[in-house]
Write a protein that holds these residues in place. Structure first.
Motif, PDB file in Angstrom:
ATOM      1  N   VAL A 190       0.711  -1.030   0.144  1.00  0.00           N
ATOM      2  CA  VAL A 190      -0.158   0.041  -0.079  1.00  0.00           C
ATOM      3  C   VAL A 190       0.802   1.197   0.045  1.00  0.00           C
ATOM      4  O   VAL A 190       0.606   2.139  -0.743  1.00  0.00           O
ATOM      5  CB  VAL A 190      -0.973   0.181   1.088  1.00  0.00           C
ATOM      6  N   LEU A 191       2.018   1.363   0.726  1.00  0.00           N
ATOM      7  CA  LEU A 191       2.703   2.365   0.893  1.00  0.00           C
ATOM      8  C   LEU A 191       3.719   2.472   0.107  1.00  0.00           C
ATOM      9  O   LEU A 191       4.413   3.663  -0.215  1.00  0.00           O
ATOM     10  CB  LEU A 191       3.015   2.711   2.483  1.00  0.00           C
ATOM     11  N   GLU A 192       4.393   1.517  -0.571  1.00  0.00           N
ATOM     12  CA  GLU A 192       5.608   1.621  -1.316  1.00  0.00           C
ATOM     13  C   GLU A 192       5.334   1.267  -2.475  1.00  0.00           C
ATOM     14  O   GLU A 192       6.227   1.161  -3.457  1.00  0.00           O
ATOM     15  CB  GLU A 192       6.654   0.484  -0.677  1.00  0.00           C
ATOM     16  N   GLY A 193       4.267   0.563  -2.914  1.00  0.00           N
ATOM     17  CA  GLY A 193       3.832   0.035  -4.325  1.00  0.00           C
ATOM     18  C   GLY A 193       4.331  -1.504  -4.621  1.00  0.00           C
ATOM     19  O   GLY A 193       4.826  -2.443  -3.474  1.00  0.00           O
ATOM     20  N   PRO A 194       4.619  -2.101  -5.776  1.00  0.00           N
ATOM     21  CA  PRO A 194       5.010  -3.560  -5.876  1.00  0.00           C
ATOM     22  C   PRO A 194       6.394  -3.749  -5.273  1.00  0.00           C
ATOM     23  O   PRO A 194       7.108  -2.943  -5.443  1.00  0.00           O
ATOM     24  CB  PRO A 194       4.863  -3.747  -7.593  1.00  0.00           C
ATOM     25  N   ILE A 195       6.608  -5.054  -4.737  1.00  0.00           N
ATOM     26  CA  ILE A 195       7.671  -5.496  -4.297  1.00  0.00           C
ATOM     27  C   ILE A 195       8.489  -6.030  -5.470  1.00  0.00           C
ATOM     28  O   ILE A 195       8.273  -6.908  -6.124  1.00  0.00           O
ATOM     29  CB  ILE A 195       7.305  -6.508  -3.236  1.00  0.00           C
ATOM     30  N   SER A 196       9.754  -5.267  -5.882  1.00  0.00           N
ATOM     31  CA  SER A 196      10.547  -5.752  -6.701  1.00  0.00           C
ATOM     32  C   SER A 196      12.016  -4.927  -6.643  1.00  0.00           C
ATOM     33  O   SER A 196      11.878  -3.738  -6.449  1.00  0.00           O
ATOM     34  CB  SER A 196      10.063  -5.284  -8.169  1.00  0.00           C
ATOM     35  N   PRO A 197      12.978  -5.730  -6.251  1.00  0.00           N
ATOM     36  CA  PRO A 197      14.318  -5.157  -6.000  1.00  0.00           C
ATOM     37  C   PRO A 197      14.774  -4.442  -7.238  1.00  0.00           C
ATOM     38  O   PRO A 197      15.607  -3.561  -7.277  1.00  0.00           O
ATOM     39  CB  PRO A 197      15.192  -6.319  -5.780  1.00  0.00           C
ATOM     40  N   VAL A 198      14.311  -4.837  -8.614  1.00  0.00           N
ATOM     41  CA  VAL A 198      14.957  -4.350  -9.853  1.00  0.00           C
ATOM     42  C   VAL A 198      13.795  -4.517 -10.884  1.00  0.00           C
ATOM     43  O   VAL A 198      12.944  -5.415 -10.896  1.00  0.00           O
ATOM     44  CB  VAL A 198      16.101  -4.854 -10.576  1.00  0.00           C
ATOM     45  N   ASP A 199      13.909  -3.584 -11.685  1.00  0.00           N
ATOM     46  CA  ASP A 199      12.863  -3.796 -13.172  1.00  0.00           C
ATOM     47  C   ASP A 199      13.257  -4.872 -14.019  1.00  0.00           C
ATOM     48  O   ASP A 199      13.897  -4.595 -14.797  1.00  0.00           O
ATOM     49  CB  ASP A 199      12.834  -2.437 -13.764  1.00  0.00           C
ATOM     50  N   PHE A 200      12.873  -6.074 -13.601  1.00  0.00           N
ATOM     51  CA  PHE A 200      13.203  -7.272 -14.375  1.00  0.00           C
ATOM     52  C   PHE A 200      12.712  -7.437 -15.892  1.00  0.00           C
ATOM     53  O   PHE A 200      12.856  -8.327 -16.579  1.00  0.00           O
ATOM     54  CB  PHE A 200      13.231  -8.542 -13.558  1.00  0.00           C
TER      55      PHE A 200
END
Length: 139
Positions: A82-92
């Motif tokens: 909700v606060l950070e957006g999607p969980i992803s360390p990089v744009d894979f």
């Protein structure tokens, strides 16, 4: 992936509400004072949590916020998304190398699994047993 103050402080709000479940509404002022945070900043964070249906606001002189669901039903993953957006360390999506793309996906999925399997109830019941062998240290 680095979680910003939005996610960290948002989780603080949610844990405080979970800790005080059954005591009536909790003011952001009391949370801000306890954790030495800006009440104004917490107000900005609680709005998306309310819009997502994770908290309810109670108006009036003794108003504040309460959880919308039991602490066992709210995960850290919900709060962070909700606060950070999607969980992803990089744009894979733009990754050409299939081996690296697979790595990024596995990292994303591992982070999501930890966040989605951690409830507010488990966070507020946590006891530090001195086990720090799983912590990542930056050099």
């Amino acid at each position: 992936m680095k979680i910003s103050t939005k996610g960290r402080y948002g989780l603080t709000i949610m844990m405080e509400l979970a800790n005080r479940l059954g005591e009536g509404p909790t003011s952001l002022k009391s949370i801000a004072e306890k954790h030495q945070l800006s009440e104004h900043y917490l107000e900005q964070l609680v709005a998306p949590l309310r819009n997502a249906g994770l908290v309810k606001s109670i108006r009036g002189a003794y108003g504040g916020y309460i959880l919308s669901k039991a602490a066992e039903q709210v995960t850290a993953g919900e709060v962070i998304r909700v606060l950070e957006g999607p969980i992803s360390p990089v744009d894979f999506e733009e990754e050409d190398d299939p081996a690296k793309r697979d790595l990024w996906i596995r990292i994303r999925d591992s982070i999501a699994e930890v966040l989605d399997s951690t409830t507010l109830a488990s966070l507020i019941a946590f006891e530090d047993k001195g086990k720090h062998d799983n912590y990542m240290f930056y050099i």
